[in-house]
Design a protein around this motif. Structure first.
Motif, PDB file in Angstrom:
ATOM      1  N   SER A   1       0.832  -1.205   0.000  1.00 28.98           N
ATOM      2  CA  SER A   1       0.000   0.000   0.000  1.00 28.98           C
ATOM      3  C   SER A   1       0.863   1.251   0.000  1.00 28.98           C
ATOM      4  CB  SER A   1      -0.907   0.008   1.236  1.00 28.98           C
ATOM      5  OG  SER A   1      -1.822  -1.060   1.189  1.00 28.98           O
ATOM      6  N   LEU A   2       0.258   2.337  -0.441  1.00 27.99           N
ATOM      7  CA  LEU A   2       0.888   3.651  -0.345  1.00 27.99           C
ATOM      8  C   LEU A   2       0.512   4.213   1.021  1.00 27.99           C
ATOM      9  CD1 LEU A   2       2.471   4.795  -2.742  1.00 27.99           C
ATOM     10  CD2 LEU A   2       0.577   6.339  -3.177  1.00 27.99           C
ATOM     11  N   ASN A   3       1.505   4.474   1.853  1.00 27.62           N
ATOM     12  CA  ASN A   3       1.252   4.809   3.260  1.00 27.62           C
ATOM     13  C   ASN A   3       1.642   6.249   3.573  1.00 27.62           C
ATOM     14  OD1 ASN A   3       0.487   2.055   4.106  1.00 27.62           O
ATOM     15  ND2 ASN A   3       2.614   1.575   3.599  1.00 27.62           N
ATOM     16  N   TYR A   4       0.659   7.018   4.026  1.00 28.75           N
ATOM     17  CA  TYR A   4       0.900   8.401   4.432  1.00 28.75           C
ATOM     18  C   TYR A   4       0.685   8.550   5.933  1.00 28.75           C
ATOM     19  CZ  TYR A   4       0.116   9.431  -0.552  1.00 28.75           C
ATOM     20  OH  TYR A   4       0.174   9.446  -1.918  1.00 28.75           O
ATOM     21  N   VAL A   5       1.573   9.290   6.567  1.00 29.07           N
ATOM     22  CA  VAL A   5       1.364   9.713   7.954  1.00 29.07           C
ATOM     23  C   VAL A   5       1.203  11.223   7.941  1.00 29.07           C
ATOM     24  CG1 VAL A   5       2.431  10.005  10.211  1.00 29.07           C
ATOM     25  CG2 VAL A   5       2.547   7.795   9.055  1.00 29.07           C
ATOM     26  N   GLU A   6       0.054  11.675   8.400  1.00 29.00           N
ATOM     27  CA  GLU A   6      -0.270  13.099   8.397  1.00 29.00           C
ATOM     28  C   GLU A   6      -0.204  13.599   9.836  1.00 29.00           C
ATOM     29  OE1 GLU A   6      -3.604  14.357   5.905  1.00 29.00           O
ATOM     30  OE2 GLU A   6      -4.482  15.304   7.681  1.00 29.00           O
ATOM     31  N   THR A   7       0.742  14.511  10.080  1.00 30.17           N
ATOM     32  CA  THR A   7       0.887  15.039  11.433  1.00 30.17           C
ATOM     33  C   THR A   7       1.196  16.531  11.363  1.00 30.17           C
ATOM     34  OG1 THR A   7       1.954  14.667  13.573  1.00 30.17           O
ATOM     35  CG2 THR A   7       3.338  14.418  11.597  1.00 30.17           C
ATOM     36  N   SER A   8       1.672  17.114  12.454  1.00 29.35           N
ATOM     37  CA  SER A   8       1.772  18.579  12.522  1.00 29.35           C
ATOM     38  C   SER A   8       0.447  19.178  12.068  1.00 29.35           C
ATOM     39  CB  SER A   8       2.937  19.087  11.674  1.00 29.35           C
ATOM     40  OG  SER A   8       4.157  18.633  12.171  1.00 29.35           O
ATOM     41  N   THR A   9      -0.603  18.755  12.717  1.00 31.75           N
ATOM     42  CA  THR A   9      -1.960  19.081  12.286  1.00 31.75           C
ATOM     43  C   THR A   9      -2.390  20.476  12.742  1.00 31.75           C
ATOM     44  OG1 THR A   9      -2.956  18.135  14.285  1.00 31.75           O
ATOM     45  CG2 THR A   9      -2.563  16.632  12.426  1.00 31.75           C
ATOM     46  N   TRP A  10      -3.526  20.910  12.228  1.00 28.67           N
ATOM     47  CA  TRP A  10      -4.005  22.257  12.520  1.00 28.67           C
ATOM     48  C   TRP A  10      -4.261  22.464  14.010  1.00 28.67           C
ATOM     49  CZ3 TRP A  10      -8.675  23.110  14.933  1.00 28.67           C
ATOM     50  CH2 TRP A  10      -9.602  22.062  14.925  1.00 28.67           C
ATOM     51  N   THR A  11      -4.565  21.386  14.704  1.00 27.63           N
ATOM     52  CA  THR A  11      -4.860  21.516  16.134  1.00 27.63           C
ATOM     53  C   THR A  11      -3.633  21.880  16.949  1.00 27.63           C
ATOM     54  OG1 THR A  11      -4.498  19.148  16.429  1.00 27.63           O
ATOM     55  CG2 THR A  11      -6.749  19.857  15.996  1.00 27.63           C
ATOM     56  N   ARG A  12      -2.430  21.672  16.354  1.00 23.61           N
ATOM     57  CA  ARG A  12      -1.199  22.018  17.069  1.00 23.61           C
ATOM     58  C   ARG A  12      -0.242  22.804  16.164  1.00 23.61           C
ATOM     59  NH1 ARG A  12      -4.079  21.049  20.539  1.00 23.61           N
ATOM     60  NH2 ARG A  12      -3.817  19.670  22.336  1.00 23.61           N
ATOM     61  N   GLN A  13      -0.798  23.590  15.230  1.00 18.03           N
ATOM     62  CA  GLN A  13       0.028  24.433  14.357  1.00 18.03           C
ATOM     63  C   GLN A  13      -0.102  25.898  14.732  1.00 18.03           C
ATOM     64  OE1 GLN A  13       2.360  24.045  11.966  1.00 18.03           O
ATOM     65  NE2 GLN A  13       2.378  21.980  12.759  1.00 18.03           N
ATOM     66  N   GLU A  14      -0.339  26.131  16.001  1.00 21.38           N
ATOM     67  CA  GLU A  14      -0.592  27.500  16.450  1.00 21.38           C
ATOM     68  C   GLU A  14       0.602  28.417  16.245  1.00 21.38           C
ATOM     69  OE1 GLU A  14       1.251  24.974  19.430  1.00 21.38           O
ATOM     70  OE2 GLU A  14      -0.661  24.771  18.397  1.00 21.38           O
ATOM     71  N   HIS A  15       1.833  27.889  16.249  1.00 19.23           N
ATOM     72  CA  HIS A  15       3.003  28.763  16.109  1.00 19.23           C
ATOM     73  C   HIS A  15       3.283  29.105  14.652  1.00 19.23           C
ATOM     74  CE1 HIS A  15       4.663  24.771  15.458  1.00 19.23           C
ATOM     75  NE2 HIS A  15       5.720  25.338  14.901  1.00 19.23           N
ATOM     76  N   ASN A  16       2.781  28.302  13.703  1.00 19.21           N
ATOM     77  CA  ASN A  16       2.989  28.575  12.276  1.00 19.21           C
ATOM     78  C   ASN A  16       1.879  29.417  11.659  1.00 19.21           C
ATOM     79  OD1 ASN A  16       5.470  27.502  11.392  1.00 19.21           O
ATOM     80  ND2 ASN A  16       4.675  25.435  11.684  1.00 19.21           N
ATOM     81  N   GLY A  17       0.723  29.383  12.272  1.00 18.96           N
ATOM     82  CA  GLY A  17      -0.355  30.225  11.778  1.00 18.96           C
ATOM     83  C   GLY A  17      -1.228  29.577  10.728  1.00 18.96           C
ATOM     84  N   PHE A  18      -2.083  30.406  10.142  1.00 18.72           N
ATOM     85  CA  PHE A  18      -3.177  29.956   9.281  1.00 18.72           C
ATOM     86  C   PHE A  18      -2.670  29.187   8.062  1.00 18.72           C
ATOM     87  CE2 PHE A  18      -7.088  31.379   6.729  1.00 18.72           C
ATOM     88  CZ  PHE A  18      -7.866  30.360   7.256  1.00 18.72           C
TER      89      PHE A  18
END
Length: 809
Positions: free
Chosen positions: A532-549
């Motif tokens: 399978s093609l496997n993606y891990v998606e992290t650094s999500t919007w719920t904890r991206q407060e220091h990077n912004g919108f």
């Protein structure tokens, strides 16, 4: 407005550049005169005539495939589909490489960027008898040739671009830009394999291809094979010149020399077979020289790998001029050079003259290619480029230890990513030549850096990293990584693509193209399953407060949801143990696109390893410990999907237990998003009975979802009793800035206070004890939310205890 002018001459040479002539000294010089023996030259030319005839006939003919009677409109297909312009160049490259394989036994996989050049490749596959063994209707005889020609681009026939139905193909030809990176993925950990990759000059204009030229900087010649790029410059795309077609030799040599290549330009049309044969022979010898040095302990620092530039006219060998319009050497030959052959006598006669010029009857004996042609074809079937095992039957399952060995204690705070990193380190140790991580320069940021205790990054231009067999490829080009991952996966191995959530969307269409390849492969009996093609998606919007919108975008989830259900899997494990269980499953699964969403920040471990495994197998379950009376007979159902959104659901349940004790709350967590699909719509979908067992059939259900609410609404839409009156959904709503983690929850109405308000309104419908002071309780929740936000804006931070594990009285 000035009129659009058409070039008065076919494929005029580029205007000379102002670069000094000495730049051309960088180009490789070869004495190619009489490089081929007379018999080899005649064989290549006979092969070329036959393949070009078949390719052209596939576009036009529905009958009279060998022109055994005068050509009439009845012999022409009603719809003319296919791309002729690139076919002669593809055939020239394919036949020359095939001749080298027949002479030397080299292992070569052929990858084409001009995917719509399918007629040219299919013609070569028929000549080498690589169609018949997989597709019996296309045997190498008169009947098989007729079926190939008349069935091409018709219902039930082979399509006009290469796909999973094409023997030898590992690349979906519908979208341009990815052939080169796919080729580099294919040769990783395949030390003897050469991927001959033809890059069209139209494709070369794409951003993904522009970055992929640098891929050699990540290939260790001691452990991997090599890519032989063939830049096919024929000057035109669909209706315009190409950038590379407007570049002269000095400019092209300067560009690719700067990239780190040795460049050989092939352009002598009068002697092109000798020129290309000599150039390909030189290129393969250079590849083997570089590899031999690395494998004998004397690696060449920054080796300059060979690159061949093949200059031929667009639509070479086709009609020169029709109705006063230049065809050969112009964009008019890109697709169908005689589009009105069925209704226009002039074009019909031009087609007949064109096809007759190949003298196809002279190239067949009783419907099969003459020996002169077969001299170009490798004798060993598994050496033929259409029958390479790497393209269809080499899946190697990973050796995986028990994920429970890395599990963590229930009740602690753990980062899903940190724990996953320790597990992946073991995966690397146990699978040193069949597993790689492809990461866009974010592995440390995403807290998967535990893998660096057992491996390195692989960057051969970095003197500290070269030659150490690193299993991590980091390059700031998501497209290049995706292509590498596809090539690595489709040739039997397993990879992982971890990324910031907001930027996975960059490769959305590549992932979709790959899933189309998966679909066609699943309908092709001779293709073995692949990883399978496997993606891990992290650094999500719920904890991206220091990077912004700009760093807040979970839309890749929706992209996977839109795939054909058979191939799509989306998981949102709620804690570290569930994440490990899910990751282990995905690395063993075959034929899917797996997306796992998890947090890199420490969050509560809600479930023990045994509980986590059972929860992940089920895909969802009632969390009785967070529910009232184990969730029996609830007034309202609160559902968390995602790490932080689930935390807020549990926090809301604790808040309600304290302030609205008369409310009966059931807490449910969903880890496998696909179970919510309507019964029968997805292999993982719950039955209606199981769905009602979790969510009731008459109580308000509030979903607190990690991504866009419309995605969840779409999944639930086909189920009975899931109208908006009963099913309420909160999720990411495009609100955010550089703020605190909890303020992100408040901004998007996914906080515990928002959930509590929703629960009060929902429970009041069926519980009169809640209804009588619902307004008071809801006002209290809103007041508490306002106080939280006031404190955040006053202090610039969240309360110290805001993310403490909720306590249930």
């Amino acid at each position: 407005m000035s009129p659009q002018l058409e070039s008065p001459i076919p494929n005029p040479p580029p205007a000379p550049s102002e670069l000094p002539d000495s730049v051309l000294d960088l180009a490789v010089k070869l004495d190619f005169k009489d490089f081929l023996s007379k018999s080899d030259l005649e064989s290549l030319r006979a092969y070329g005539r036959a393949a070009n005839y078949i390719a052209a006939a596939m576009i036009f003919l529905k009958g009279n495939v060998l022109l055994e009677e005068p050509l009439t409109p009845e012999h022409i297909k009603p719809r003319l589909l296919g791309h002729w312009g690139t076919c002669p160049g593809l055939i020239l490259a394919y036949s020359n490489i095939s001749r080298i394989i027949a002479k030397t036994g080299e292992d070569v996989l052929f990858v084409t960027g001009p995917g719509h050049g399918a007629p040219g490749i299919l013609a070569c596959l028929w000549l080498e008898n690589s169609l018949g063994p997989f597709l019996p209707q296309y045997t190498r005889d008169r009947v098989g040739m007729k079926n190939l020609i008349t069935g091409f681009s018709t219902p039930g026939g082979l399509p006009s671009h290469l796909n999973a139905q094409t023997p030898g193909a590992i690349h979906e030809g519908g979208e341009l830009g990815y052939a080169l990176s796919v080729s580099f993925g294919a040769i990783m950990d395949n030390p003897n394999l050469i991927a001959a990759c033809v890059v069209g000059d139209g494709e070369a204009e794409t951003g993904p291809t522009a970055a992929a030229w640098h891929s050699y900087k990540y290939i260790d010649p001691a452990e991997s094979g090599a890519v032989l790029p063939i830049l096919h410059v024929n000057g035109f795309k669909i209706s315009e010149r190409t950038i590379y077609g407007m570049m002269d030799d000095k400019e092209i040599v300067s560009l690719f020399s700067g990239y780190g290549y040795q460049v050989r330009i092939v352009k002598d049309l009068e002697n092109i077979e000798n020129d290309l044969a000599a150039s390909l022979t030189w290129a393969i010898s250079e590849i083997r020289r570089i590899q031999h040095a690395a494998r004998s302990g004397q690696p060449i620092m920054k080796p300059r790998w060979p690159l061949v530039v093949l200059r031929t006219p667009k639509g070479w060998g086709g009609p020169k001029k029709v109705h006063g319009t230049i065809i050969e050497g112009s964009y008019h030959s890109h697709q169908v050079p005689l589009p009105n052959a069925k209704t226009d006598d002039v074009e019909l006669r031009a087609l007949a003259t064109w096809l007759e010029s190949y003298k196809m009857p002279d190239l067949l004996r009783e419907g099969e290619p003459i020996n002169e042609i077969l001299n170009v074809v490798p004798t060993a079937h598994d050496k033929r480029m259409g029958q390479r095992k790497e393209a269809y039957r080499v899946y190697l399952p990973l050796h995986l230890s028990h994920w429970e060995d890395e599990s963590v204690s229930q009740g602690t705070l753990q980062s899903c990513m940190k724990i996953a990193g320790k597990f992946l380190a073991k995966v690397i140790e146990q699978n040193p030549t069949s597993f790689r991580i492809f990461s866009p320069d974010e592995l440390v940021s995403n807290k998967l850096d535990a893998v660096f205790k057992v491996t390195n990054r692989n960057c051969q231009w970095d003197p500290c990293l070269r030659g150490h067999g690193g299993r991590v490829i980091e390059i700031l080009s998501e497209h290049t990584l995706q292509g590498m991952l596809q090539g690595y996966t489709l040739t039997g191995r397993t990879g992982l693509f971890p990324s910031y959530e907001a930027f996975l969307g960059i490769i959305h269409t590549m992932m979709v193209q790959y899933s189309k390849f998966c679909k066609m492969a699943s309908e092709t009996s001779w293709r073995q399953p692949f990883g399978s093609l496997n993606y891990v998606e992290t650094s999500t919007w719920t904890r991206q407060e220091h990077n912004g919108f700009s760093h807040q975008n979970p839309s890749f989830i929706g992209s996977v949801l839109n795939l054909k259900p058979q191939f799509a899997r989306v998981y949102l494990p709620p804690d570290a143990n569930c994440f490990l269980s899910t990751l282990s499953h995905c690395l063993r699964a075959k034929n899917y696109v797996n997306l796992i969403v998890g947090s890199k920040q420490p969050t509560p471990v809600w479930l023990s390893p045994d509980e986590a495994d059972k929860h992940c197998i089920a895909g969802a379950s009632i969390w009785s410990w967070a529910s009232v009376d184990s969730g029996e007979d609830p007034d309202v159902v609160l559902v968390g999907i995602g790490v932080e959104t689930t935390f807020e659901v549990v926090a809301a349940a604790a808040l309600l237990r304290k302030h609205v004790p008369q409310m009966r709350v059931r807490v449910v967590n969903v880890t496998d998003l696909m179970i919510l699909s309507a019964t029968g719509a997805h292999p993982h979908a719950l039955s209606d009975e199981a769905f009602e067992g979790l969510f009731t059939n008459n109580r308000v259900v509030h979903f607190n979802y990690h991504s866009y609410p419309i995605e969840l609404r779409g999944l639930l839409g086909g189920r009975r009793g899931t109208d908006p009156e009963r099913i309420w959904i909160a999720g990411y709503s495009e609100e955010g800035t550089t703020t605190t983690p909890f303020d992100m929850m408040l901004c998007n109405h996914t906080s515990r206070y928002d959930i509590a308000c929703s629960a009060i309104r929902g429970a009041a419908r069926s519980n009169p004890h809640v209804m009588k002071d619902a307004h008071v309780k809801e006002s209290l929740m809103k007041h508490m939310a306002r106080k939280e936000r006031d404190e955040i804006y006053a202090t610039g931070r969240d309360r110290d205890d805001v993310f403490d594990v909720p306590v249930f009285a």
